[in-house]
Write a protein that holds these residues in place. Sequence first.
Motif, PDB file in Angstrom:
ATOM      1  N   ILE A 197       0.848  -1.193   0.000  1.00 59.76           N
ATOM      2  CA  ILE A 197       0.000   0.000   0.000  1.00 59.76           C
ATOM      3  C   ILE A 197       0.887   1.246   0.000  1.00 59.76           C
ATOM      4  N   PRO A 198       1.220   1.764  -1.181  1.00 58.23           N
ATOM      5  CA  PRO A 198       1.997   3.009  -1.213  1.00 58.23           C
ATOM      6  C   PRO A 198       1.160   4.177  -0.718  1.00 58.23           C
ATOM      7  N   SER A 199       1.802   5.105  -0.033  1.00 57.55           N
ATOM      8  CA  SER A 199       1.114   6.282   0.495  1.00 57.55           C
ATOM      9  C   SER A 199       1.538   7.508  -0.295  1.00 57.55           C
ATOM     10  N   VAL A 200       0.574   8.268  -0.738  1.00 56.59           N
ATOM     11  CA  VAL A 200       0.818   9.431  -1.584  1.00 56.59           C
ATOM     12  C   VAL A 200       0.276  10.680  -0.889  1.00 56.59           C
ATOM     13  N   GLY A 201       1.044  11.776  -0.942  1.00 59.63           N
ATOM     14  CA  GLY A 201       0.597  13.029  -0.344  1.00 59.63           C
ATOM     15  C   GLY A 201       0.694  14.187  -1.323  1.00 59.63           C
ATOM     16  N   PRO A 202      -0.063  15.265  -1.061  1.00 63.71           N
ATOM     17  CA  PRO A 202      -0.068  16.416  -1.965  1.00 63.71           C
ATOM     18  C   PRO A 202       1.133  17.331  -1.802  1.00 63.71           C
ATOM     19  N   GLY A 203       1.914  17.115  -0.737  1.00 62.65           N
ATOM     20  CA  GLY A 203       3.057  17.963  -0.422  1.00 62.65           C
ATOM     21  C   GLY A 203       3.398  17.769   1.041  1.00 62.65           C
ATOM     22  N   TYR A 204       4.369  18.523   1.528  1.00 66.63           N
ATOM     23  CA  TYR A 204       4.733  18.413   2.935  1.00 66.63           C
ATOM     24  C   TYR A 204       5.363  19.717   3.402  1.00 66.63           C
ATOM     25  N   ILE A 205       4.872  20.231   4.529  1.00 65.18           N
ATOM     26  CA  ILE A 205       5.515  21.357   5.190  1.00 65.18           C
ATOM     27  C   ILE A 205       5.073  21.369   6.654  1.00 65.18           C
ATOM     28  N   ASP A 206       6.036  21.169   7.555  1.00 63.33           N
ATOM     29  CA  ASP A 206       5.723  21.130   8.985  1.00 63.33           C
ATOM     30  C   ASP A 206       6.465  22.210   9.766  1.00 63.33           C
ATOM     31  N   THR A 207       6.916  23.251   9.061  1.00 63.33           N
ATOM     32  CA  THR A 207       7.743  24.270   9.714  1.00 63.33           C
ATOM     33  C   THR A 207       6.955  25.130  10.706  1.00 63.33           C
ATOM     34  N   SER A 208       5.627  25.022  10.725  1.00 62.38           N
ATOM     35  CA  SER A 208       4.853  25.740  11.742  1.00 62.38           C
ATOM     36  C   SER A 208       5.065  25.114  13.123  1.00 62.38           C
ATOM     37  N   ILE A 209       5.374  23.826  13.155  1.00 60.20           N
ATOM     38  CA  ILE A 209       5.631  23.161  14.437  1.00 60.20           C
ATOM     39  C   ILE A 209       7.070  22.660  14.551  1.00 60.20           C
ATOM     40  N   ARG A 210       7.757  22.512  13.416  1.00 60.54           N
ATOM     41  CA  ARG A 210       9.186  22.160  13.408  1.00 60.54           C
ATOM     42  C   ARG A 210       9.899  23.155  12.506  1.00 60.54           C
ATOM     43  N   PRO A 211      10.122  24.377  12.975  1.00 56.06           N
ATOM     44  CA  PRO A 211      10.668  25.428  12.105  1.00 56.06           C
ATOM     45  C   PRO A 211      12.042  25.111  11.534  1.00 56.06           C
ATOM     46  N   TRP A 212      12.740  24.160  12.116  1.00 60.83           N
ATOM     47  CA  TRP A 212      14.077  23.767  11.680  1.00 60.83           C
ATOM     48  C   TRP A 212      14.064  22.670  10.616  1.00 60.83           C
ATOM     49  N   ASN A 213      12.863  22.242  10.176  1.00 55.78           N
ATOM     50  CA  ASN A 213      12.759  21.069   9.303  1.00 55.78           C
ATOM     51  C   ASN A 213      12.433  21.429   7.855  1.00 55.78           C
ATOM     52  N   SER A 214      12.887  22.571   7.397  1.00 55.42           N
ATOM     53  CA  SER A 214      12.563  22.992   6.030  1.00 55.42           C
ATOM     54  C   SER A 214      13.158  22.057   4.974  1.00 55.42           C
ATOM     55  N   LEU A 215      14.169  21.292   5.332  1.00 53.52           N
ATOM     56  CA  LEU A 215      14.789  20.362   4.381  1.00 53.52           C
ATOM     57  C   LEU A 215      13.777  19.356   3.834  1.00 53.52           C
ATOM     58  N   ASN A 216      12.791  18.991   4.656  1.00 52.67           N
ATOM     59  CA  ASN A 216      11.808  17.998   4.223  1.00 52.67           C
ATOM     60  C   ASN A 216      10.570  18.603   3.582  1.00 52.67           C
ATOM     61  N   THR A 217      10.526  19.910   3.432  1.00 50.95           N
ATOM     62  CA  THR A 217       9.389  20.541   2.761  1.00 50.95           C
ATOM     63  C   THR A 217       9.337  20.093   1.303  1.00 50.95           C
ATOM     64  N   ARG A 218       8.130  19.781   0.849  1.00 54.27           N
ATOM     65  CA  ARG A 218       7.907  19.440  -0.552  1.00 54.27           C
ATOM     66  C   ARG A 218       6.805  20.344  -1.090  1.00 54.27           C
ATOM     67  N   ASN A 219       7.166  21.175  -2.044  1.00 52.30           N
ATOM     68  CA  ASN A 219       6.219  22.125  -2.622  1.00 52.30           C
ATOM     69  C   ASN A 219       5.126  21.395  -3.405  1.00 52.30           C
ATOM     70  N   ARG A 220       3.915  21.875  -3.286  1.00 51.12           N
ATOM     71  CA  ARG A 220       2.788  21.230  -3.965  1.00 51.12           C
ATOM     72  C   ARG A 220       2.789  21.469  -5.483  1.00 51.12           C
ATOM     73  N   ILE A 221       3.414  22.515  -5.928  1.00 54.00           N
ATOM     74  CA  ILE A 221       3.518  22.853  -7.355  1.00 54.00           C
ATOM     75  C   ILE A 221       2.133  22.804  -8.027  1.00 54.00           C
ATOM     76  N   ASN A 222       1.175  23.448  -7.368  1.00 55.25           N
ATOM     77  CA  ASN A 222      -0.191  23.521  -7.912  1.00 55.25           C
ATOM     78  C   ASN A 222      -0.783  22.145  -8.248  1.00 55.25           C
ATOM     79  N   GLY A 223      -0.467  21.149  -7.434  1.00 54.40           N
ATOM     80  CA  GLY A 223      -1.049  19.818  -7.611  1.00 54.40           C
ATOM     81  C   GLY A 223      -0.171  18.842  -8.354  1.00 54.40           C
ATOM     82  N   LYS A 224       0.906  19.326  -8.960  1.00 54.16           N
ATOM     83  CA  LYS A 224       1.732  18.421  -9.769  1.00 54.16           C
ATOM     84  C   LYS A 224       2.504  17.414  -8.922  1.00 54.16           C
ATOM     85  N   TYR A 225       2.945  17.826  -7.738  1.00 55.08           N
ATOM     86  CA  TYR A 225       3.636  16.891  -6.845  1.00 55.08           C
ATOM     87  C   TYR A 225       2.714  15.717  -6.510  1.00 55.08           C
ATOM     88  N   TYR A 226       1.463  16.014  -6.238  1.00 56.45           N
ATOM     89  CA  TYR A 226       0.457  14.998  -5.903  1.00 56.45           C
ATOM     90  C   TYR A 226       0.245  14.040  -7.067  1.00 56.45           C
TER      91      TYR A 226
END
Length: 462
Positions: A353-382
């Motif tokens: 069961i592969p898991s797919v997400g529309p993007g990722y950004i948790d810097t509101s609660i982990r401000p030091w974790n910008s390395l793992n941010t994935r831009n949504r690119i208007n839906g193209k990442y998804y």
Amino acid sequence: MAKFRRRTCIILSLFILFIFSLMMGLKILKPSTSTFGTPFGLDLFPELHQRNIHLGKKVDFKKSDTISMETNTKNLKAGGGTAKPSRVSELNLEELPPLNYFLHVFYYSWYGNPQFDGKYIHWNHPILEHWDPRIAKNYPQGSHSPPDDIGSSFYPELGSYSSRDPSVIETHMRQMHSASIGVLALSWYPPDSNDENGEATDYLVPTILDKAHKYNLKVTFHIEPYSNRDDQSMNKNVKYIIDKYGNHPAFYRYKTRTGHELPMFYVYDSYIMKPEKWANLLTTAGSQSVRNSPYDGLFIALLVEEKHKHDIVQSGFDGIYTYFATNGFTYGSSQQNWANLKSFCDKYNLIFIPSVGPGYIDTSIRPWNSLNTRNRINGKYYEVGLSAALQTHPSIISITSFNEWHEGTQIEKAVPRRTHNTVYLDYRPHKPSLYLELTRKWSDRFSKERMTYALDQQPPVL
């Protein structure tokens, strides 16, 4: 005088004809009965979007912020509350698309606000410190202060809502149905447990099941790593779930290749417990075994590192999922590894069961974790992730997530919002329903493609 009147009549007639033509043209371009927003075809012309963003950016941004502020806060008390859902969400059930019960979405019911819970829960998420004090000192500390300041980089259309609010639950079910999602995987803690930032939520399960059933959705359970989770407590909790909720019509069961219909349990952070302990629960010889009993089920392990593959087999799990929406974050969440994982699962008769997400950004609660941010690119990442998942011919695809707002993986509707200190991200130039629309599009494609390859996986007719 007669000539003047005739000229006036002609001009008036032409004006009326112009107004009529303009109204008809607008109706054709934007039907009043339209359920969803921007057509998918517009994605083929990104230069048009860019032009619209730059033209009148200042004016449009302010206007949009004003509208969103009215939508989300007009009816809220000083203590907070839930905004009314837009009319776009208010569809008739017969107008909704068919459901795909092989498409699952992770769902969180841990949010609260003063109106329903007496206080904010999870929206006021603390800002987590980095484990290295030298790095931690460079980032803010403390907690968020809703409703203007929430623990998310996006802002919900429903505002800082409560998961206890029946209208919110129903709106969520309607949104899932509009996206052709058939199953929600409910984040679950035992009745006397909760996550470290929330409160117990098991008491919400009956309402969630009832609302899901109203929209023909099914509910499976995503078992979280509650305190002291082991083989004995898992045995107890699996029995609790099946005994209490197993007879509800919305309780999800998966039909296996052997024709058995079994409950499914996603097990988050399953790798924390040693394979020997899991084998006590998930193999026939185990001291806490649920196998070949009324409490048997399909238990899906979270695969993070490649070495977990053989631990999962030894443990007696029935399948694996990858959960994380950050491509490249873990071995399991890296899409380039999915073909090998699917081959491994086929070899050992496991469900992949592969898991797919529309993007990722948790810097509101982990401000030091910008390395793992994935831009949504208007839906193209998804869409790239969904395409990668389909290429493995999976039995099930899971979506991370419907409403994990802290990590910015939600497909729930988000709106533009600006406060004194924060400008929230949003889905513009598309509408708040963009990710529901994309999910519906790919759900239909998955359903059609699965019919072509799943036939080979079915038992022969005797």
